[in-house]
Design a protein around this motif. Structure first.
Motif, PDB file in Angstrom:
ATOM      1  N   UNK A 100     110.474   6.976  11.557  1.00  0.00           N
ATOM      2  CA  UNK A 100     109.147   7.605  11.576  1.00  0.00           C
ATOM      3  C   UNK A 100     108.872   8.428  10.327  1.00  0.00           C
ATOM      4  N   UNK A 101     109.926   8.804   9.606  1.00  0.00           N
ATOM      5  CA  UNK A 101     109.721   9.553   8.365  1.00  0.00           C
ATOM      6  C   UNK A 101     109.716   8.649   7.135  1.00  0.00           C
ATOM      7  N   UNK A 102     109.722   7.346   7.357  1.00  0.00           N
ATOM      8  CA  UNK A 102     109.537   6.401   6.268  1.00  0.00           C
ATOM      9  C   UNK A 102     110.736   6.196   5.372  1.00  0.00           C
ATOM     10  N   UNK A 103     111.911   6.570   5.821  1.00  0.00           N
ATOM     11  CA  UNK A 103     113.114   6.402   4.998  1.00  0.00           C
ATOM     12  C   UNK A 103     113.783   5.068   5.326  1.00  0.00           C
ATOM     13  N   UNK A 104     114.534   4.507   4.388  1.00  0.00           N
ATOM     14  CA  UNK A 104     115.261   3.275   4.691  1.00  0.00           C
ATOM     15  C   UNK A 104     116.391   3.543   5.683  1.00  0.00           C
ATOM     16  N   UNK A 105     116.579   2.624   6.616  1.00  0.00           N
ATOM     17  CA  UNK A 105     117.628   2.780   7.615  1.00  0.00           C
ATOM     18  C   UNK A 105     118.982   2.612   6.933  1.00  0.00           C
ATOM     19  N   UNK A 106     119.903   3.483   7.248  1.00  0.00           N
ATOM     20  CA  UNK A 106     121.220   3.450   6.611  1.00  0.00           C
ATOM     21  C   UNK A 106     122.028   2.243   7.099  1.00  0.00           C
ATOM     22  N   UNK A 107     122.936   1.738   6.259  1.00  0.00           N
ATOM     23  CA  UNK A 107     123.787   0.625   6.706  1.00  0.00           C
ATOM     24  C   UNK A 107     124.564   0.947   7.982  1.00  0.00           C
ATOM     25  N   UNK A 108     125.018   2.191   8.122  1.00  0.00           N
ATOM     26  CA  UNK A 108     125.762   2.560   9.333  1.00  0.00           C
ATOM     27  C   UNK A 108     124.859   2.518  10.569  1.00  0.00           C
ATOM     28  N   UNK A 109     123.578   2.866  10.395  1.00  0.00           N
ATOM     29  CA  UNK A 109     122.647   2.812  11.511  1.00  0.00           C
ATOM     30  C   UNK A 109     122.351   1.363  11.904  1.00  0.00           C
ATOM     31  N   UNK A 110     122.181   0.489  10.923  1.00  0.00           N
ATOM     32  CA  UNK A 110     121.969  -0.922  11.222  1.00  0.00           C
ATOM     33  C   UNK A 110     123.194  -1.518  11.909  1.00  0.00           C
ATOM     34  N   UNK A 111     124.384  -1.125  11.455  1.00  0.00           N
ATOM     35  CA  UNK A 111     125.612  -1.615  12.081  1.00  0.00           C
ATOM     36  C   UNK A 111     125.688  -1.176  13.543  1.00  0.00           C
ATOM     37  N   UNK A 112     125.238   0.036  13.821  1.00  0.00           N
ATOM     38  CA  UNK A 112     125.201   0.534  15.199  1.00  0.00           C
ATOM     39  C   UNK A 112     124.301  -0.350  16.056  1.00  0.00           C
ATOM     40  N   UNK A 145     111.651  -1.348  15.814  1.00  0.00           N
ATOM     41  CA  UNK A 145     110.777  -0.258  16.243  1.00  0.00           C
ATOM     42  C   UNK A 145     110.913   0.078  17.720  1.00  0.00           C
ATOM     43  N   UNK A 146     111.607  -0.759  18.483  1.00  0.00           N
ATOM     44  CA  UNK A 146     111.813  -0.459  19.900  1.00  0.00           C
ATOM     45  C   UNK A 146     112.516   0.887  20.070  1.00  0.00           C
ATOM     46  N   UNK A 147     113.357   1.253  19.095  1.00  0.00           N
ATOM     47  CA  UNK A 147     114.051   2.540  19.160  1.00  0.00           C
ATOM     48  C   UNK A 147     113.046   3.690  19.203  1.00  0.00           C
ATOM     49  N   UNK A 148     111.980   3.588  18.415  1.00  0.00           N
ATOM     50  CA  UNK A 148     110.954   4.636  18.383  1.00  0.00           C
ATOM     51  C   UNK A 148     110.320   4.798  19.758  1.00  0.00           C
ATOM     52  N   UNK A 149     109.974   3.682  20.391  1.00  0.00           N
ATOM     53  CA  UNK A 149     109.340   3.736  21.708  1.00  0.00           C
ATOM     54  C   UNK A 149     110.279   4.329  22.755  1.00  0.00           C
ATOM     55  N   UNK A 150     111.546   3.959  22.702  1.00  0.00           N
ATOM     56  CA  UNK A 150     112.500   4.471  23.676  1.00  0.00           C
ATOM     57  C   UNK A 150     112.682   5.981  23.541  1.00  0.00           C
ATOM     58  N   UNK A 151     112.848   6.458  22.321  1.00  0.00           N
ATOM     59  CA  UNK A 151     113.040   7.895  22.130  1.00  0.00           C
ATOM     60  C   UNK A 151     111.765   8.653  22.489  1.00  0.00           C
ATOM     61  N   UNK A 152     110.601   8.096  22.179  1.00  0.00           N
ATOM     62  CA  UNK A 152     109.345   8.742  22.561  1.00  0.00           C
ATOM     63  C   UNK A 152     109.241   8.856  24.077  1.00  0.00           C
ATOM     64  N   UNK A 153     109.665   7.820  24.795  1.00  0.00           N
ATOM     65  CA  UNK A 153     109.654   7.871  26.260  1.00  0.00           C
ATOM     66  C   UNK A 153     110.577   8.970  26.775  1.00  0.00           C
ATOM     67  N   UNK A 154     111.746   9.112  26.163  1.00  0.00           N
ATOM     68  CA  UNK A 154     112.683  10.155  26.584  1.00  0.00           C
ATOM     69  C   UNK A 154     112.153  11.540  26.233  1.00  0.00           C
ATOM     70  N   UNK A 155     111.531  11.680  25.079  1.00  0.00           N
ATOM     71  CA  UNK A 155     110.937  12.972  24.717  1.00  0.00           C
ATOM     72  C   UNK A 155     109.832  13.353  25.682  1.00  0.00           C
ATOM     73  N   UNK A 156     108.978  12.400  26.018  1.00  0.00           N
ATOM     74  CA  UNK A 156     107.880  12.687  26.948  1.00  0.00           C
ATOM     75  C   UNK A 156     108.411  13.118  28.310  1.00  0.00           C
ATOM     76  N   UNK A 157     109.592  12.643  28.666  1.00  0.00           N
ATOM     77  CA  UNK A 157     110.190  12.967  29.955  1.00  0.00           C
ATOM     78  C   UNK A 157     110.902  14.311  29.942  1.00  0.00           C
ATOM     79  N   UNK A 158     111.654  14.585  28.876  1.00  0.00           N
ATOM     80  CA  UNK A 158     112.606  15.692  28.888  1.00  0.00           C
ATOM     81  C   UNK A 158     112.263  16.854  27.967  1.00  0.00           C
ATOM     82  N   UNK A 159     111.357  16.656  26.996  1.00  0.00           N
ATOM     83  CA  UNK A 159     111.130  17.697  25.976  1.00  0.00           C
ATOM     84  C   UNK A 159     109.637  17.943  25.799  1.00  0.00           C
ATOM     85  N   UNK A 160     109.018  18.759  26.675  1.00  0.00           N
ATOM     86  CA  UNK A 160     107.589  19.029  26.539  1.00  0.00           C
ATOM     87  C   UNK A 160     107.244  19.960  25.382  1.00  0.00           C
TER      88      UNK A 160
END
Length: 303
Positions: A239-251, A182-197
């Motif tokens: 955040x949309x409740x979908x299972x993370x893809x194997x390629x995303x986990x590999x990343x 879930x750290x990914x969610x927090x990081x992207x939220x921080x970037x959105x709050x900074x760059x995308x009002x």
């Protein structure tokens, strides 16, 4: 008899250093050993070897900072000093640095702090320690002082960033399990709050404004946008409740890729603290100048 100073002690986890003690201008950080283990245990009964003790002394309890006006705090700004210290250390360098306990001793009281976004025992031993040397202490203070003094530090947008980074680092990150990323969610939220009002073209604006803010071009810009796109896609999946893809986990499981993500998030946020205005209207104008998406014309089909 002189008044006994107020002392704040913080139990710190996942520090790796070539020294047993690190000295800063306003506090010290020392690995637990025979000389300080009993002191740590009095404040933190669960303290263990290989953890560290941060200690700072105050001649007087500092006032609450502006961002904390109205908060009930018998210790004034001390908890916020601790929060600022952790946040600035995390902005300086990646690593699973954790403040797992805080204790404040005054001439008349001795109190511990309940876990919250700064004080969190959730991060245990990590394969990504926070590496620090005595030379880093001086460099960190040169890095931290102007950031904390900047008007952006107390801005509305950075308050959101502050919460996100503190919560993110207080959570265990283990890319071997979908429930621990879930750290990914927090990081992207921080970037959105900074760059995308605004709520339109979020991914596009975040990527384009990030590379402009960092002054990137060519292949480096494209690689940065690709990395941000990967993180944003994982965030959307979560955040949309979908299972993370194997390629995303590999990343996420690729240590070099995740280190690049950690470094990039910090580079963007530090650059923003130095450049993005604190005033909201000025911030909106600045971000538009970095990148403004073209509005696609609405096509009306005649029947």
């Amino acid at each position: 008899m002189p008044q006994v100073a107020t002392v704040v002690r913080v139990l710190v986890r996942n520090v790796q250093s070539d020294r047993e003690s690190l000295t800063f201008s306003s506090f010290s950080l020392r690995e637990l050993d025979a000389s300080n283990f009993e002191t740590a245990r009095r404040s933190f009964p669960g303290a263990m070897q290989r953890e560290w003790l941060l200690e700072r002394h105050y001649d007087a309890i500092p006032p609450l900072p502006a961002i904390a006006e109205g908060w009930p705090s018998p210790f004034g700004g001390i908890p916020f000093d601790v929060e600022d210290t952790l946040l600035l250390l995390r902005l300086y360098r990646p690593g699973d640095l954790a403040f797992v306990g805080m204790h404040i001793q005054t001439p008349t009281s001795s109190d511990g702090q309940y876990p919250y976004r700064t004080i969190s025992p959730l991060v245990t031993a990590s394969t990504r320690p926070f590496q620090f040397t005595q030379t880093d202490c001086i460099e960190w203070e040169r890095f931290a002082e102007p950031l904390k003094a900047a008007s952006q530090w107390g801005s509305s947008w950075f308050r959101v960033v502050r919460r996100c980074l503190l919560y993110a680092g207080g959570k265990e990150f283990n890319p071997n399990f979908q429930d621990n990323i879930d750290r990914v969610i927090d990081y992207i939220t921080a970037l959105e709050a900074t760059l995308v009002p605004k709520s339109k073209f979020i991914s596009l604006c975040m990527k384009e404004r990030a590379v402009k803010l960092l002054g990137l071009s060519g292949q480096e810009a494209e690689e940065t946008k690709q990395l941000l796109g990967e993180m944003y896609d994982i965030r959307s999946t979560l955040v949309h409740g979908s299972p993370v893809k194997p390629s995303q986990m590999a990343f996420l499981q690729d240590p070099s890729q995740w280190d690049n993500c950690e470094q990039l998030v910090r580079r963007i946020l530090v650059a923003a603290l130095r450049a993005v205005p604190s005033d909201e209207s000025a911030r909106l104008e600045y971000l538009k100048q970095l990148f403004k998406p073209a509005h696609r014309p609405v096509v009306v089909h005649k029947t």
